[in-house]
Every structure is written in C-alpha cells, then in structure tokens.
Design a protein around this motif. Structure first.
Motif, PDB file in Angstrom:
ATOM      1  N   HIS A 137       0.829  -1.208   0.000  1.00 23.84           N
ATOM      2  CA  HIS A 137       0.000   0.000   0.000  1.00 23.84           C
ATOM      3  C   HIS A 137       0.864   1.259   0.000  1.00 23.84           C
ATOM      4  O   HIS A 137       0.584   2.220  -0.734  1.00 23.84           O
ATOM      5  CB  HIS A 137      -0.923   0.008   1.223  1.00 23.84           C
ATOM      6  N   MET A 138       1.905   1.258   0.805  1.00 23.46           N
ATOM      7  CA  MET A 138       2.756   2.439   0.887  1.00 23.46           C
ATOM      8  C   MET A 138       3.498   2.669  -0.428  1.00 23.46           C
ATOM      9  O   MET A 138       3.672   3.810  -0.864  1.00 23.46           O
ATOM     10  CB  MET A 138       3.735   2.304   2.056  1.00 23.46           C
ATOM     11  N   ALA A 139       3.917   1.595  -1.076  1.00 23.89           N
ATOM     12  CA  ALA A 139       4.636   1.721  -2.342  1.00 23.89           C
ATOM     13  C   ALA A 139       3.738   2.265  -3.449  1.00 23.89           C
ATOM     14  O   ALA A 139       4.184   3.021  -4.321  1.00 23.89           O
ATOM     15  CB  ALA A 139       5.213   0.369  -2.750  1.00 23.89           C
ATOM     16  N   SER A 140       2.450   1.896  -3.398  1.00 25.03           N
ATOM     17  CA  SER A 140       1.521   2.338  -4.441  1.00 25.03           C
ATOM     18  C   SER A 140       0.858   3.670  -4.110  1.00 25.03           C
ATOM     19  O   SER A 140       0.175   4.260  -4.951  1.00 25.03           O
ATOM     20  CB  SER A 140       0.433   1.274  -4.647  1.00 25.03           C
ATOM     21  N   GLY A 141       1.040   4.138  -2.869  1.00 26.49           N
ATOM     22  CA  GLY A 141       0.426   5.403  -2.465  1.00 26.49           C
ATOM     23  C   GLY A 141      -1.019   5.269  -2.037  1.00 26.49           C
ATOM     24  O   GLY A 141      -1.694   6.275  -1.808  1.00 26.49           O
ATOM     25  N   SER A 142      -1.508   4.035  -1.918  1.00 25.89           N
ATOM     26  CA  SER A 142      -2.891   3.824  -1.482  1.00 25.89           C
ATOM     27  C   SER A 142      -2.948   3.748   0.040  1.00 25.89           C
ATOM     28  O   SER A 142      -1.925   3.598   0.716  1.00 25.89           O
ATOM     29  CB  SER A 142      -3.452   2.535  -2.093  1.00 25.89           C
ATOM     30  N   LEU A 143      -4.158   3.861   0.581  1.00 27.03           N
ATOM     31  CA  LEU A 143      -4.325   3.869   2.030  1.00 27.03           C
ATOM     32  C   LEU A 143      -4.297   2.454   2.598  1.00 27.03           C
ATOM     33  O   LEU A 143      -4.960   1.552   2.081  1.00 27.03           O
ATOM     34  CB  LEU A 143      -5.649   4.537   2.409  1.00 27.03           C
ATOM     35  N   VAL A 144      -3.543   2.290   3.668  1.00 30.17           N
ATOM     36  CA  VAL A 144      -3.541   1.028   4.405  1.00 30.17           C
ATOM     37  C   VAL A 144      -4.926   0.858   5.036  1.00 30.17           C
ATOM     38  O   VAL A 144      -5.536   1.844   5.471  1.00 30.17           O
ATOM     39  CB  VAL A 144      -2.444   1.050   5.495  1.00 30.17           C
ATOM     40  N   PRO A 145      -5.484  -0.355   5.077  1.00 32.80           N
ATOM     41  CA  PRO A 145      -6.807  -0.557   5.682  1.00 32.80           C
ATOM     42  C   PRO A 145      -6.925   0.118   7.045  1.00 32.80           C
ATOM     43  O   PRO A 145      -6.005   0.064   7.865  1.00 32.80           O
ATOM     44  CB  PRO A 145      -6.914  -2.077   5.792  1.00 32.80           C
ATOM     45  N   VAL A 146      -8.068   0.749   7.270  1.00 34.39           N
ATOM     46  CA  VAL A 146      -8.252   1.574   8.458  1.00 34.39           C
ATOM     47  C   VAL A 146      -8.044   0.791   9.743  1.00 34.39           C
ATOM     48  O   VAL A 146      -7.469   1.308  10.714  1.00 34.39           O
ATOM     49  CB  VAL A 146      -9.651   2.239   8.438  1.00 34.39           C
ATOM     50  N   GLU A 147      -8.474  -0.474   9.779  1.00 32.77           N
ATOM     51  CA  GLU A 147      -8.355  -1.232  11.023  1.00 32.77           C
ATOM     52  C   GLU A 147      -6.892  -1.489  11.393  1.00 32.77           C
ATOM     53  O   GLU A 147      -6.553  -1.596  12.575  1.00 32.77           O
ATOM     54  CB  GLU A 147      -9.118  -2.560  10.929  1.00 32.77           C
ATOM     55  N   VAL A 148      -6.022  -1.545  10.392  1.00 30.60           N
ATOM     56  CA  VAL A 148      -4.603  -1.776  10.659  1.00 30.60           C
ATOM     57  C   VAL A 148      -3.953  -0.513  11.221  1.00 30.60           C
ATOM     58  O   VAL A 148      -3.306  -0.537  12.277  1.00 30.60           O
ATOM     59  CB  VAL A 148      -3.868  -2.233   9.379  1.00 30.60           C
ATOM     60  N   THR A 149      -4.128   0.602  10.516  1.00 27.64           N
ATOM     61  CA  THR A 149      -3.532   1.861  10.976  1.00 27.64           C
ATOM     62  C   THR A 149      -4.099   2.276  12.328  1.00 27.64           C
ATOM     63  O   THR A 149      -3.361   2.684  13.233  1.00 27.64           O
ATOM     64  CB  THR A 149      -3.782   2.980   9.947  1.00 27.64           C
ATOM     65  N   LEU A 150      -5.410   2.163  12.476  1.00 26.22           N
ATOM     66  CA  LEU A 150      -6.050   2.548  13.731  1.00 26.22           C
ATOM     67  C   LEU A 150      -5.557   1.684  14.885  1.00 26.22           C
ATOM     68  O   LEU A 150      -5.312   2.181  15.992  1.00 26.22           O
ATOM     69  CB  LEU A 150      -7.569   2.436  13.597  1.00 26.22           C
ATOM     70  N   GLY A 151      -5.389   0.395  14.636  1.00 23.06           N
ATOM     71  CA  GLY A 151      -4.897  -0.494  15.682  1.00 23.06           C
ATOM     72  C   GLY A 151      -3.503  -0.110  16.154  1.00 23.06           C
ATOM     73  O   GLY A 151      -3.209  -0.137  17.354  1.00 23.06           O
ATOM     74  N   LEU A 152      -2.639   0.269  15.209  1.00 22.72           N
ATOM     75  CA  LEU A 152      -1.280   0.678  15.573  1.00 22.72           C
ATOM     76  C   LEU A 152      -1.295   1.954  16.409  1.00 22.72           C
ATOM     77  O   LEU A 152      -0.561   2.079  17.397  1.00 22.72           O
ATOM     78  CB  LEU A 152      -0.443   0.892  14.308  1.00 22.72           C
ATOM     79  N   ILE A 153      -2.129   2.913  16.011  1.00 23.77           N
ATOM     80  CA  ILE A 153      -2.215   4.173  16.756  1.00 23.77           C
ATOM     81  C   ILE A 153      -2.775   3.926  18.154  1.00 23.77           C
ATOM     82  O   ILE A 153      -2.254   4.434  19.155  1.00 23.77           O
ATOM     83  CB  ILE A 153      -3.080   5.191  15.995  1.00 23.77           C
ATOM     84  N   ARG A 154      -3.831   3.140  18.240  1.00 27.18           N
ATOM     85  CA  ARG A 154      -4.453   2.855  19.540  1.00 27.18           C
ATOM     86  C   ARG A 154      -3.462   2.159  20.474  1.00 27.18           C
ATOM     87  O   ARG A 154      -3.349   2.518  21.652  1.00 27.18           O
ATOM     88  CB  ARG A 154      -5.693   1.993  19.343  1.00 27.18           C
TER      89      ARG A 154
END
Length: 219
Positions: free
Chosen positions: A146-163
C-alpha cells in the motif's frame, strides 16, 4: 477572583475548572459525619456555616467567571464516590489533536516543537506503519504494498497501531500526525478511541511543498 487572576498572570492559564456540584444539605451531612473521626477543628456546625458563606460569596464568583468563558466542567457530586469518579473520568478523556497537511508542509518539525513546549506525545501514522514493515509483522507485506503504491492502508490496521501506541505511551495528550487521511479513518477513530479535540492544519502551497521535498531528497 484575585487568586485566579494572579495565577493566570504569573503562572499559566487554567485549562478548565472541575466543579463538584452538590447541595448544601448533603455537604453539611458529610462534613458532620467526617467530623466524628477527622479531628478537624472546622468540621462542626458553626464553622460549616461560615465555610458555606465563604464559598458562596468568594468561590462561586470564580466558577461563574470561568463558566462565562466555557472553561467549567461540572460533575454532580451527590452520588457515591465511585459513581462521581466515573463522571470525572469522562472529563479527563485523552486530548487528541489531528495534525494534517500535505507532504512537506512541516508537520514533523512543528510537532517536535509542540512536544518540547507543551508535553504532548507525538505519534506519526507513517512512522508506525514503517516500523511494522521493518519488524516484519504479519501485516508487513500488505502495508509495504500500500505504501509503495500510495494507497491507504486498511483503516483497522492503521487505527490499531495508533491505539496500541497511545496505550503504551502512558500519556493523555496526543498529536496524531498524518491521520486521518480519509473520512472513514476519522469516524473510526472517534468511534473506537477518542474524540478529536481539534485539527491542526498546516496550509502551504504545492510549489513550496514540492521545493521542500526535493531539497530534503538530496540528503
């Protein structure tokens, strides 16, 4: 009021006033009950009357002053202590500031200064995602794609890391840098983590951001 004005002039501005609101009859009953074991000279009927008068004439105007500024958080203090504390906890929910701006807007630079000056914990969604890739977690390959293509990482993954990072920090004041980048991310955060206090938006033209990024790319 003179104490309040002196404090804010010489020390700092109060974020808010936490006002425990309860009727005089309940307060009198509590004080007299406490007086049976406290050994305090002022826990008696005569002193209580004077203390109520001082509170009404001297302290209540302070509360009213801050209430006019929207800086009073009132808690009903009549219920049992555990019930009162449950309401207090709601007042002290984490303070969350979303830090947004285009690439090269200077978010990281300014966040570092805010951390130093105001004691916030800075969490960068990009740094958290890159850390996951670096440690080879089960989501590493997916995040990297996702990061290589510039697309958004699934919300549950990013949110889980932040939480998880918020919980591990032990802090109550957060700068969330680079998140949310879409409405579903914002809605998911406020639904499952905490309300955002406000958004700090660094506004800068594309030409300036492009120049900064190209300059940064040299080193």
């Amino acid at each position: 009021m003179d104490q309040a004005r002196a404090f804010e002039r010489l020390v700092g501005k109060a974020a808010f006033v936490l006002f425990f609101d309860v009727d005089e009859a309940t307060m009198r009953k509590r004080l007299l009950q406490r007086g049976k074991t406290s050994g305090r000279a002022d826990d008696n009927e005569k002193s209580i009357v004077r203390r109520f008068k001082t509170f009404t004439t001297t302290s209540l105007p302070v509360i009213e002053h801050y209430a006019r500024q929207g800086r009073v958080r009132t808690v009903n203090a009549k219920p049992a202590p555990d019930a009162v504390f449950a309401e207090v906890q709601k007042v002290f929910d984490p303070k969350v500031v979303f830090v947004l701006g285009g690439p090269g807007a200077g978010k990281g630079t300014q966040c570092a200064r805010i951390v130093e000056e105001f004691g916030f914990t800075h969490l960068s969604s990009g740094d958290l995602l890159r850390s996951e890739v670096a440690r080879g977690s089960r989501n590493a390959s997916m995040i990297e794609r996702h990061m290589a293509s510039g697309s958004l990482v699934p919300v549950e993954v990013t949110l889980g890391l932040i939480r998880d990072a918020m919980r591990a920090s032990g802090s109550s004041k957060f700068l969330i840098d680079g998140y949310p980048r879409a409405m579903d991310q914002a809605e998911a955060f406020e639904k499952s983590v905490a309300k955002c206090s406000f958004v700090l938006h660094f506004d800068v033209s594309e030409d300036v951001m492009r120049a900064r990024l190209l300059e940064r790319g040299k080193t």
